[in-house]
Design an enzyme around this catalytic site. Sequence first.
Site, PDB file in Angstrom:
ATOM      1  N   LYS A 196      -0.503   4.885   4.540  1.00  0.00           N
ATOM      2  CA  LYS A 196      -1.382   3.942   5.239  1.00  0.00           C
ATOM      3  C   LYS A 196      -0.817   3.642   6.614  1.00  0.00           C
ATOM      4  O   LYS A 196       0.367   3.296   6.754  1.00  0.00           O
ATOM      5  CB  LYS A 196      -1.540   2.652   4.427  1.00  0.00           C
ATOM      6  CG  LYS A 196      -2.545   1.668   5.039  1.00  0.00           C
ATOM      7  CD  LYS A 196      -2.812   0.512   4.095  1.00  0.00           C
ATOM      8  CE  LYS A 196      -3.777  -0.505   4.696  1.00  0.00           C
ATOM      9  NZ  LYS A 196      -5.103   0.088   4.991  1.00  0.00           N
TER      10      LYS A 196
ATOM     11  N   HIS B 132       0.838  -1.198   0.000  1.00  0.00           N
ATOM     12  CA  HIS B 132       0.000   0.000   0.000  1.00  0.00           C
ATOM     13  C   HIS B 132       0.879   1.257   0.000  1.00  0.00           C
ATOM     14  O   HIS B 132       2.092   1.180   0.195  1.00  0.00           O
ATOM     15  CB  HIS B 132      -0.931   0.027   1.216  1.00  0.00           C
ATOM     16  CG  HIS B 132      -2.093  -0.910   1.096  1.00  0.00           C
ATOM     17  ND1 HIS B 132      -2.012  -2.234   1.467  1.00  0.00           N
ATOM     18  CD2 HIS B 132      -3.357  -0.725   0.624  1.00  0.00           C
ATOM     19  CE1 HIS B 132      -3.179  -2.820   1.247  1.00  0.00           C
ATOM     20  NE2 HIS B 132      -4.004  -1.926   0.738  1.00  0.00           N
TER      21      HIS B 132
END
Length: 251
Positions: free
Chosen positions: A146, A142
């Site tokens: 995040k 990600h």
Amino acid sequence: MTRIIMSGCTGKMGRVITAAVKEKADCKIVAGIDLRVPEQSEYPVFSSPEEMQIEADVVIDFSNPTALPSLLRYAEKSGMPMVLCTTGYSELQVAEIKEMSQKVPIFYSGNMSLGINLLIELSKKAAQVFGNAFDVEIVEKHHNQKIDAPSGTALMIADSISSVMEESPKYVYDRHSFRHARTKNEIGIHSVRGGSIVGEHEVIFAGHDEILTISHSAQSKEIFAMGALNAAVFLAKQKPGLYAMSDMLRD
């Protein structure tokens, strides 16, 4: 017309959903919830659910686990269905979600993508076929903003695979701290954070002289937005209970 309250409306996903809803004729956002109340907005925004006096059919939450207590209190008081898309809930919070679903409809999923949910079903089937003859490793990637790791989706995948195994496996997150060979009864889960990666998940089944890899790559956040909107339309018609993507797909 499904009237939606957007929790986390000024966040990245909140803004994506606000844009995506314009392409759907069967729903609209009538209010937002966010600690940061913007000076201008397409709909009224409140800093907490308690401040709202808005008629609506369902709440979509893409915010932060810390918002859950106030949302559940609001759900219990108003009977409002909740689509919970936030990740990073604790075990206690998940238990509270399940308990509240006995009173109001709750749609809870760590990932709103149709492709990811198909990956989960394929991974379950592979685990049933291979049994403990293949080692299972999950890699998720990600963007660098995040906060939670591993991703809620990675845990969804691991839990689904675990559900079809004869013996519940141990999740191993930090293999460098071990000085022994890998055991059969474990699932390795690995997190990568970098750049602007939207979301990539890879499930590796490694056996003797062969490897099966099942992967999914999200190209934009819009797929999660459309999934959340479809879930909202679906949930607004349901009775109290805990719902997931598989329920919506069967509908």
